[in-house]
Each structure stands twice: as structure tokens, then as C-alpha cells.
Design an enzyme around this catalytic site. Sequence first.
Site, PDB file in Angstrom:
ATOM      1  N   GLY A   1       0.772  -0.893  -0.148  1.00  0.00           N
ATOM      2  CA  GLY A   1       0.100   0.155   0.134  1.00  0.00           C
ATOM      3  C   GLY A   1       1.206   1.192   0.201  1.00  0.00           C
ATOM      4  O   GLY A   1       2.034   1.166   0.656  1.00  0.00           O
ATOM      5  N   CYS A   2       0.018   2.061  -0.487  1.00  0.00           N
ATOM      6  CA  CYS A   2       1.256   3.964  -0.156  1.00  0.00           C
ATOM      7  C   CYS A   2       1.654   4.131   1.093  1.00  0.00           C
ATOM      8  O   CYS A   2       2.018   4.434   0.701  1.00  0.00           O
ATOM      9  CB  CYS A   2       0.273   4.912  -1.209  1.00  0.00           C
ATOM     10  SG  CYS A   2      -1.567   5.057  -0.256  1.00  0.00           S
TER      11      CYS A   2
END
Lengths: 345, 345, 345, 345
Positions: free
Chosen positions: D150-151
Amino acid sequence: MPKHKIGIVGATGYTGSELVRLLTNHPKVQIDIITSESKAGQKFSEVNSHFNGLTDMVLEPLEKLQDYDLDLVFLALPHGVSMDFIKDWGYEDFRVIDLSGDFRLQSAEIYEQWYGKKHLDPDSIDDAVFGLSELFRNEIRNAQLVANPGCYPTSAILALAPLLKNNFINQSNIIVDSKSGVTGAGATASPKTHFPDVFGNFSAYGLRNHRHTPEIQTSLERYSGDKTEILFTPHLIPIDRGILTTTYSTPKRKLDKKFIEDTLFSFYEKEHFIRVVDDPPNVKNVRGSNYCDIYVTYDERTNKIVTVSTIDNLVKGAAGQAVQNMNIMFGYIERTGLDIIPLSP
Amino acid sequence: MPKHKIGIVGATGYTGSELVRLLTNHPKVQIDIITSESKAGQKFSEVNSHFNGLTDMVLEPLEKLQDYDLDLVFLALPHGVSMDFIKDWGYEDFRVIDLSGDFRLQSAEIYEQWYGKKHLDPDSIDDAVFGLSELFRNEIRNAQLVANPGCYPTSAILALAPLLKNNFINQSNIIVDSKSGVTGAGATASPKTHFPDVFGNFSAYGLRNHRHTPEIQTSLERYSGDKTEILFTPHLIPIDRGILTTTYSTPKRKLDKKFIEDTLFSFYEKEHFIRVVDDPPNVKNVRGSNYCDIYVTYDERTNKIVTVSTIDNLVKGAAGQAVQNMNIMFGYIERTGLDIIPLSP
Amino acid sequence: MPKHKIGIVGATGYTGSELVRLLTNHPKVQIDIITSESKAGQKFSEVNSHFNGLTDMVLEPLEKLQDYDLDLVFLALPHGVSMDFIKDWGYEDFRVIDLSGDFRLQSAEIYEQWYGKKHLDPDSIDDAVFGLSELFRNEIRNAQLVANPGCYPTSAILALAPLLKNNFINQSNIIVDSKSGVTGAGATASPKTHFPDVFGNFSAYGLRNHRHTPEIQTSLERYSGDKTEILFTPHLIPIDRGILTTTYSTPKRKLDKKFIEDTLFSFYEKEHFIRVVDDPPNVKNVRGSNYCDIYVTYDERTNKIVTVSTIDNLVKGAAGQAVQNMNIMFGYIERTGLDIIPLSP
Amino acid sequence: MPKHKIGIVGATGYTGSELVRLLTNHPKVQIDIITSESKAGQKFSEVNSHFNGLTDMVLEPLEKLQDYDLDLVFLALPHGVSMDFIKDWGYEDFRVIDLSGDFRLQSAEIYEQWYGKKHLDPDSIDDAVFGLSELFRNEIRNAQLVANPGCYPTSAILALAPLLKNNFINQSNIIVDSKSGVTGAGATASPKTHFPDVFGNFSAYGLRNHRHTPEIQTSLERYSGDKTEILFTPHLIPIDRGILTTTYSTPKRKLDKKFIEDTLFSFYEKEHFIRVVDDPPNVKNVRGSNYCDIYVTYDERTNKIVTVSTIDNLVKGAAGQAVQNMNIMFGYIERTGLDIIPLSP
């Protein structure tokens, strides 16, 4: 003196919320009811969370309107829904200021041509007064039904009216190039208002067929008495509030730059909300307020008059002008409750 | 084949930084020197921190130019400074692409009239080729001195050139209403670019006398062969990059909407960087890239042709078009090093 | 009752302009003089163009202060300049609310350590009352010199004070992670506030040594009576107005989530300007207003209390709280002139 | 050498569109198919209009995957949909890089606890390799199924991993305060991403229960071998792209500021995409690129280590890291096709 009793129909959009902001501090009126079909039973401050702690009002269904002996009702409804309301409720028991586009045009035909749907209440169109406060003040004063102007039209009409009224410019060949913040598109999320796609962006839209075209045109015609032809192009500015409109028109005769400026200045000299300015205006100088700033210049080289005008689309372009119209209708001083200094920066 | 040797004069502005971005990945050239008078001795990546770790180049004083056997020099200098450079260094030892406004107009007279200062090197104006790649490709190919177009002019000229060339529209009465992001004002902080005053704002500026007016006008005249009259109004969009230009012009004769669209489409059919689009374009669709998107429509009601065109002002409006011109001058495929997909969203 | 007579020293910054916005509509006071050394003789509305047409006041040089029999003077001056003023003019002839950082810390030593310059008037530091209205109301009431709090400190102190006062959390190990809009950096253009570099950006700055660190720390110590240790990290949000502060602290003993929330709610129950909210707040819900929204939660998993608080940095974080303090000093109802509904969207 | 054959499943989101941007210019692979269930039959450039004229690919239904002899498939699907795909198609016929959260956590139990739904394919969780390229390169090389990070986790893990691996900091009491642009919320319009409500705003959300919490925690545990406890708070920045993460942790022993900085520098010395920087970074310095900038400092006064790290959430936080992982899996030089200079300003 008892306060006037006000109803607001439609509470979930931006104009509804701005009406509450402006009327809450208005010394002469009280909001008795705010309706919402989709959110009836919820608190107004739940739907508009910046009002948290500032009001306890609960949204009511439309039918409850009849329980209050209202003096005036604001319709903060989408286009097409207002005419339903007017057909059902009329405007005898209370005066109505409608903020939608349903009663702004001069006839059902024009409406149907530009809105692409049948008008349900053509008779009321004739009764409706176009609520551009500075230009139609006398008609507004006694109106039962006021069609509050659109945001783009307000900015364009206020700039062009003095030029047309003084017979300075050709009635055709008028270009209106407008730029609006995104609140003009309403409070409902849509792909066109998705933040990442609008942020850092700028676009034109609605070329040739935007519904505000006939509104600008017919209102200027009503005011100046002459047939007028407007080409209107809207653009989307990636900000929340504010409209800037640039117009281009051709003088009918040789005119002096200073004379045009002076004429505009005199035209609006007594108007509290119109500021004729010496430098090209910007939208932040009117943010949150009911002011319209107008600049005019004349380019000898190309023989064109250029105007630049700015408003807060939610205030002078919607709720603020609606309250100004209410003040006219009730005989108050026009700026009552509207003495808001622009929020800048 | 050895790479061409390139110098960049001026490294602290946005165009200098964008030139380095584009040329770093260019397969056919190498940057041998970047100069800066004010920051000589500093690393380029100190001045432009997004290049941190990507280049070790150190900024050199201008005089060091002579130590390299350069093929071509880009001048990323302010207006008024480029002509000093040209007077001193000439454009015999290396070819020059100047990104300032100093050599874009057709004569020293026009320059002095619009820039308000004396031109120091009128002879070179005659030598300079206006670097609108798609329109003046043949002249650019053999030029020693290319005057790279301004950002606003690029967006306006590319939209209007096909209409004028095909003799569709009146040469006078042309309105160019442009909107630009703030990088167009350069990299130097000033009260006009102070964040809180620009953010959430929108304004018009430079009415009647912006220096890009004669650039648009004379370039269109050079291209179409006819005297042309443009009224140009720039506006400031509160974003970093991007120009959108809306033009309004009057057809000379009865024209069909589809025919105009088809003409524009054919005109640019073989151009890699011009995309004639079916819907009004937006600036984010070209961000970071060398594309120019153009839309055209015809409004029968008012008898006006409207175009909307978009570019990234720092790329097609400056450094990108400069690299495109370099490719033309060196005989490369024009898109070499410029195959950048727009960064959206 | 005659109105109190007010002077504003410093008119070209954002706090000066906001003071005029708030005081113009204040029913109990009148602005008699606004001074500016650099712009004396100019109209206030020239320097702050959103006031165009709203006031005719002309900026006067500082020495003219003595011509008015003022009750209170607001100092809207840069850090380091206020203490010069106080040394020269004192605070006997009129009461003073200073919006700079010069008198906020507890001693000249702390000032010199964090501001890196000598304090010119250490005695007045002892006299000064820290103007966090809700926490030091009693001292403010009788103060001659009020040191109006900084923007970051206001947002942090209001969130942490109830937790420390109730002895809920460890006095050390407190993290304050703040995010501010760019008006916090003042009205003067600088490379750090150049629009293209801030727009679309986000950054941290001032790590470990921001001057608001000791202000938060010593004010909480004054209020709670215990030595406190704060680690403060500011960040720059690319918007004009608004601060959001997130704090992390460790409970001293086992606490129930609901109990903490209830405690905060009770603590501020009677405070008009503090809204303890059920959902994490946002800065737009307080824009333009004097409100501070505070949210608190407890994470059992990691045993941390988290608060999120928001203010408009120019209002509750500067001019608004200054007017609130003035109301306290004059014995007015605290919200007089400050009943502004937040401008959202 | 023939190019590797690539499929992209899901084309209407931002990660799908970014994958196409990055792979189009990749010299070693070709995109053979892009699927979309909802838009099958449409051109990819209709759905992502910035690709206008750059690709003719038509979106195909998922079932068509089997018609191509693909080497690798990217899943750009929403959470919960990827596991459906994996259950049906497996990862034997082609290798898979999944950009959703479905295979990032260590067990179905943790998934169900934080995602609130049953995991449909627990066995594949064990096969999946967490695709944080710099930390799990060896496992990624031979993986059949990569769970792309994920970011938020990417930005946090890259900053904290060196500190934990070197046993510098306590494994508990770690604060991760992150700020993300709005593209992190995806391409689908919703009330939370309505432009007027996000613009000029800033807010915290997902306190205590954001799904990236266990992802950060368990990945750091996998990497360092020790149980770790993270408190994660995300905030929404009103920009399109970019994440900045600030972490706070407590040293286990007395450490020197310079020593910590040097350690971080050495740790990433050979990593092309990690830039350990001397000043607090900003998100624009990595815009559009695969870089992660990391800054570390130590505050003696409060005995805390603070890191600030930045990425483009759609590139290093999604599509860019996915391509980096593909390069590792195919044995290419890791930066192939990813040599993109950040777009600033």
C-alpha cells in the site's frame, strides 16, 4: 416589531446552507422551518457540519410548511423541482424567492428549448420577477414570486447592463467568457467534481448550449429594451467559490475610455454592493460577501470594450442576492444582514 | 554517432530546469555545461532539489561556454538579457535557441513599443526564426538563431493558424481569452505570486497591453500572409502548470460546423504533438508533456467560431518546444526525447 | 455608552487586516487609528484591496498614536518589533494586546534561547499575561499587557490542557504534529511562499527548533502546574487558512475511551468557541470563524490518547482571539463581534 | 530477445492508468491485454482521456486473458476483488503482481480482523511475497504472487526499517502520522472526494482502525524479526498526488544524531530509488517518479527520532513499485522503464 417568518425549502445544497448562514445573523427575520425530503428528521447541523453547535434546527418534511404562518419561502431546490413546488403550493399564502432556473426565462418556449423539458407551470412564469436586485428593484418590491438570477448571469448582466442601457455597444457580437469555482456545480458528488480530476486542472464546458445563455440574453433585453445576442462560454476554475466574467463588446460609436469608466461609475454610484474598481478585480476580494466588483476598459487598437466582473457565486450569485431581494420585498434597508466583509486571504 | 553537445545558459528558472529534465533522457545529445551567473559553483541539484541524486553537474559562469565545443546553446534567460548574450556571443560558433521574448517580434520598433525598452541587437531580429515548430519547420531546420515562442502565443497560434490559413475567418475582431498557471510568471518570488493571495483566487491582468499580443499577431501574419488584429486578455489560474486559451472569431462566409472540424483535423493529421479533440480539452490531459490539444466548434446562432486549446506552458509552451526545435535543427525524428505521457491525475 | 477607542499598530500584515475585519462590525468599539510606518499616507483599502469601498481610513505614522485618547492598542507587528514598541510606549496610557511572540514566553532567557536574539524589555515579560482566552481568562481580565498566543500553540494547548489538568497523561513523551495553511507565514512574499513551489506540495519544516515549541510547553506548564515536554513538528498545507494539530500522548493510568471524551466535553461545555466534536474535524468547518474544534480518542491497542484540533490560524489563532481577549478586558460578553458562522464550502 | 507479455486487469482506476503510462515506454515488455468488466469494448483512451492518440488498445473482458500467453499479470482491482481473481485464475500460468490489499497481511485472521470480511483464499496468502522492493528483493525475484504494498505502508516502512533492523528504536511506542493526496482514495467519485469539500480543507480520518496499520506493523515484523507496535493516523492533503509520512520513535540507547543519519545513508546507499536527504523533503520533489525521499533527525531534548519520508502514492506507492517488482522478477535492471525525473514545479 415582530420578526418576519421565513421558511427554507431544501437544506442539503450549498444555497440552502448559505441562506441559513446569512439569515441566522439577520436582525429582522427568523427561520421557522427548514425542509428536506431526503434528510427529514436529521439535524441541520448534521448535514452541514460547520453549523455544529450553532443551531438546533431539525429538518422537516415539506408538508410541515403549512403549520407555520410564513411570510416568505426560499426555494433552494434543483431545476425542475421548483416548478413542482409552485404548482402545488402557489405563492399566495407566502411570497416566494426561487433560486432555481425554473422561472427565470421569459416564456415556457424558451425554457423548453434550453432546458430540454416541458415547463409544468407556464402561467407562473409571467408572474415571476427576475431578481437582479440592482436592475429590477421596483418590480421585486411588490413581487409575490421572484426568480433569483443564476450565478453566471448575475456577473455578466451587471457588467453589460450599463453599456447596453446607455446604448454604447452593439447588441450582437457580445462575447461572455466566464470562469467559475466548483461550488457552482452543486453539492452532489459526481465524476465531474471528483477532486483529483479537478485539482490542478482547468477546462471549458457547455459551449454553445449552456442554460445561462438565454438567461443573460433575455434579462438584458428586458432591461435595455433591445434584442440582444450573447455568446457565452463557461469554464471551471479549480477553486471552491467565485466567478470571474470577462466580456467583449463593440462600441456603436467613437467613445473615450475615461467616459466609459465614468459612466459605469455613475451608474452604480449609489449601489452598496457594486464596486466599480480601477484595477482588474479578483474573486478573493469578494469571497463570502455580497459584493460585485466591476472593471471596464476600452481598447482603441481593436475597438473593443472589455469588462471584468467578479462575485462569490454562492452569495451575490445565489443566497446573498436572495436575501437582498427579501430585504427589498420587506422594505428593509437593502444591506441588512449582508454587511459581510470579504474573507481575504 | 557521437552525441551533439549542448549548453544551457540560465539554470535557476523553470525553463532551465525543464530543459535539463527533457534533455537528460534524450538519446542523441549530452548537456556539457549549464551556466548561472548568480549561482555559479553550486550544484544544479541544489538549486533544483527535485534533481537530487540525478545529476552531479555544477553550475558554471558564462565565460566557460568557450571551453566546450558546443553544437547548440539554449538561452533560458529573462527578457532583455538574451539580447545581451547574442550581442556578445553571436550564433556562429553554435546554434542558439532563445527562450526569451527578445527575438520573437518582427522588428526593433515593435519590440520597443511593447517592451518599453530599446532593442540592443536589431540585426539579429532579422536572422531569427520564430520557433513555432509545426508552422515554421522549414525555416527552423536551417536557422542559426531560433526565437522560441511564448507560452500564450503557442496556444493561441496553433488554434488560429488553420482558420486564418484557410481564409475562414475575419482577420480582425479576433478575441483571445487565455488562462495560465502561475509558473508562467517565472521562478522568482514576488507579491503577485505569494501563495495566500493566489490560492483560491482568479484574476485578469495585463489587459490591452500584454507583450504576447504582438507576438500572436505578427506570427499569425507571417504565417497567413494577411494583416491580423488580435485582442488578447490573460488570466491567472491558481495552479502550477497549464494554459487554456479560448478564441472567438467570425467566419468570412457561411461554414458548416463539421467542415471546420474536419479542416482542423486534416491540418494537424500528421502532427504528433497536436491532438484535435472531440470534447473541450483540459490542461491536466497535457501536463508534463509536449502535446497541444485543440477543440473547435461553430455557433450558428451568433455566427462565431470558438476554439479551446491547451498546453503545458513549461513544455510545449517553452522547454518542450525548444527541444522539438532542436530535433528539427539536428534532423532527428521530431519526437525524440519527448515521448512523455501526460501526468494525469 | 461611548464606544471604546482602539488603535491598531501595523496594517500591512494579515493579522492587521483581520483585526479591521472583525472590529469594523463590533458594536462596542471604534477604530480610531491604524498605523503603518512603510505605508503611512496610503488608504488602508489600497493596501488591503478587499476593503475597497468599505472604509476610508488612512494609515498614519506611529507617532500619531498620542493624538488619540486610546483605550487599547493591538500590536500587529513582526516578532522583535513589538518589544521596541513596548519599550518606547509602555502600556500605562492604553492597554496593549500584542500579537507577536515577544512576550509569550516566561523569561528573557527562554526567549533568547529560541528566538536567537536578545530581549530588549525583560521586565515587561513578567507583566504580560498569556492570552489563551479560555485558560487564562481571569488574568486577562485585569491585564495591561496581553501576549496573544501563536496559532500553532492555540490549537495544541486547547487540546492538551484538559488532559494535563486532569492529570490523565504523562507530561513527557507528548508529540504535537501540526499542519498549517500558508497565511501562517505572513503577508510578505518569499521563496518559501512562491505559489508554484507550494501548490500541489506538502512539506515538514522547523523540526526540533520551531519557536512555538517553548510557547506550547511553558503555557501548558503555567496552566497545569507541572513540568511538560513537547516535541513539536510543523508542516505546510497548500491552502490559505487553517491549522490542524494532531497530538499523541500516553495515559498515566488505565482510562476508558468514553470517560476521556466526556471529560473533554465537560471541560469545554460552557465555552462558546470550543466545539468538542464526535468525528475528526476539518479546517474548513472553522474557516473565517473564532471556533476551535477538538476531537479526542483513545487507542487501547497502543495505549495512546490522540487528539485532533482545528482553528482558523488568522482568527482563533490570531486576530479573533485578540478580539476575544479585548472583550474579556472590557467586560463585554466574550463573543461580541465574533458571531461569525464558518465559511464552508 | 522477445518482449515479455503483460496483462493488466482493471483499467478504470488510477493504478491501472499509471501502469499503462509506465509500461508503454518500457523497452522490455509489451502490454498485450487490458481488461475491464464495466467498460469492455471501449477504448482505453476513452476511459483515460490523457492517453488520447497515444494508444489504440481496446478494453477486453476478463475471460480473454486466456487467449494470450502472458508472462505476468498486474491486478489493478479493488480490495476484495483480487482474491476472487486469484481463486479463479491462480498464478501458475502467469506470475501475478496484485496491487490490492488482499494478500499483504500475514494471515487470513489478521485480514478478517482489519478488513471486516472473510478471506476467500487463505492458502495463497502464504505463497504471496510482500513486494516492498528494497527490503524483500530476494523473495520477490522468485515469487509467483507478489502483494504490492500500500501507499502509506511504503512511505512508513522505508523510513522505519533501517531503524528497527539496526535495533535503534523501541518496537512499541512508534507513531506514524501520514498525510496523503486524494488520488489515494481512488478514481471513483464519492461525497468524501467532492471537490468543494476537499479544496482548501485538511482533515484526519481512519483513526485507530485504518487497514494500513497491520500492513505497516506485520511487514516491519517480517523484516526486522521483532514484534512491533505502530499507531497510524492518516490525513487528507488537498492535492492530487503525494504522501508525506512523519514518524516518531524512541531510541533504545543513547545515539548520536550524525550516527543515525549516517546509518540511514549507508543503508540505502546502493538503492537507486531511495534518496536520503539533508533537509526535510516535500512531495513535489518526487511527483510522477518512483523515488522515495527520506529525512531523519534526532531530538536530544525529548529523546525522539523523527523521520519524514515522501513518495508519489501512485508511483512508488503503487504502479511504479509494481513495475520495479516486475523488473526484479524478470531479472532486468531494476530501474528499467522507471527513469522518470520528478515533475516539479
